[in-house]
Design a protein around this motif. Sequence first.
Motif, PDB file in Angstrom:
ATOM      1  N   LEU A 192       0.826  -1.211   0.000  1.00 54.89           N
ATOM      2  CA  LEU A 192       0.000   0.000   0.000  1.00 54.89           C
ATOM      3  C   LEU A 192       0.863   1.264   0.000  1.00 54.89           C
ATOM      4  N   LEU A 193       1.955   1.257   0.752  1.00 52.58           N
ATOM      5  CA  LEU A 193       2.852   2.415   0.772  1.00 52.58           C
ATOM      6  C   LEU A 193       3.519   2.636  -0.577  1.00 52.58           C
ATOM      7  N   GLU A 194       3.809   1.548  -1.283  1.00 57.72           N
ATOM      8  CA  GLU A 194       4.491   1.655  -2.569  1.00 57.72           C
ATOM      9  C   GLU A 194       3.531   1.897  -3.730  1.00 57.72           C
ATOM     10  N   VAL A 251      -2.582   5.522   0.402  1.00 55.26           N
ATOM     11  CA  VAL A 251      -2.589   6.001   1.786  1.00 55.26           C
ATOM     12  C   VAL A 251      -2.213   7.483   1.780  1.00 55.26           C
ATOM     13  N   SER A 252      -2.590   8.171   2.835  1.00 59.04           N
ATOM     14  CA  SER A 252      -2.307   9.599   2.956  1.00 59.04           C
ATOM     15  C   SER A 252      -0.821   9.842   3.228  1.00 59.04           C
ATOM     16  N   ALA A 253      -0.419  11.076   3.021  1.00 59.54           N
ATOM     17  CA  ALA A 253       0.964  11.469   3.325  1.00 59.54           C
ATOM     18  C   ALA A 253       1.256  11.281   4.808  1.00 59.54           C
ATOM     19  N   GLU A 254       0.265  11.542   5.665  1.00 55.43           N
ATOM     20  CA  GLU A 254       0.464  11.369   7.109  1.00 55.43           C
ATOM     21  C   GLU A 254       0.764   9.919   7.456  1.00 55.43           C
ATOM     22  N   THR A 255       0.058   9.001   6.832  1.00 56.03           N
ATOM     23  CA  THR A 255       0.314   7.579   7.074  1.00 56.03           C
ATOM     24  C   THR A 255       1.659   7.183   6.495  1.00 56.03           C
ATOM     25  N   ARG A 256       1.953   7.635   5.296  1.00 55.47           N
ATOM     26  CA  ARG A 256       3.235   7.331   4.657  1.00 55.47           C
ATOM     27  C   ARG A 256       4.405   7.811   5.531  1.00 55.47           C
ATOM     28  N   ASP A 257       4.227   8.947   6.203  1.00 57.18           N
ATOM     29  CA  ASP A 257       5.292   9.535   7.023  1.00 57.18           C
ATOM     30  C   ASP A 257       5.222   9.115   8.488  1.00 57.18           C
ATOM     31  N   GLU A 311      13.842   3.871  19.812  1.00 62.35           N
ATOM     32  CA  GLU A 311      13.930   4.788  18.690  1.00 62.35           C
ATOM     33  C   GLU A 311      12.619   4.806  17.928  1.00 62.35           C
ATOM     34  N   THR A 312      12.489   5.744  17.030  1.00 65.22           N
ATOM     35  CA  THR A 312      11.361   5.769  16.120  1.00 65.22           C
ATOM     36  C   THR A 312      11.899   5.591  14.707  1.00 65.22           C
ATOM     37  N   ARG A 313      11.144   4.860  13.914  1.00 66.12           N
ATOM     38  CA  ARG A 313      11.496   4.602  12.513  1.00 66.12           C
ATOM     39  C   ARG A 313      10.262   4.838  11.662  1.00 66.12           C
TER      40      ARG A 313
END
Length: 185
Positions: A50-52, A57-63, A100-102
């Motif tokens: 879905l990301l690719e 998906v929205s930019a918020e979800t992608r980020d 950490e966050t990724r």
Amino acid sequence: MITESYCWKKPLLTGAKVIRKYMDAENTTDAQFAQIEREIFIGFYSIRKLLEATAKVSAETRDMKIALKWYPKRLGQPIVDWYNRNEFWELYDLEQPVKETRDLLYVAHRMVHSFIFTLSGDGDGHGAFFTSERDKESRLNFLNTEEIIHVFEVVGNDYPSGFKLWRDPHTGEMKWSVPPKQAVD
């Protein structure tokens, strides 16, 4: 190519319910445990697709940033291979977590290409330990159940309202963007 994202997102929401129901249960059967593994692995594969895909998906979800922990490989331990990967507690220092966050795509890639993938718990609860072929000599990641469920629900409920297409005037390549999510009153 994903044409209808609903067919990829609905199973994420179902998977979140399965994970929530069985992951922290006291008496999880082997079949339920296998179902949880499958939901997580296939779920992150779906998320990656879905990301690719274009505008699914929205930019918020992608980020989206994912909170995880990782554990360093212990010094002096042999290379991580097919024969010892099930003994990860000996190979990695589980007493030295690094928080950490990724980004979401990083986590999805590591899950899909996992060399080690096992459900277990650490001091903060249940979740999945995982590392990829690329990272196995340096780190073992841990993502807790609540974060997995949260990711599945965010992606499973994300339906962008549209997208914009244009051709880059310099390269000729098609580009696209998704408008930000609208605030709900």
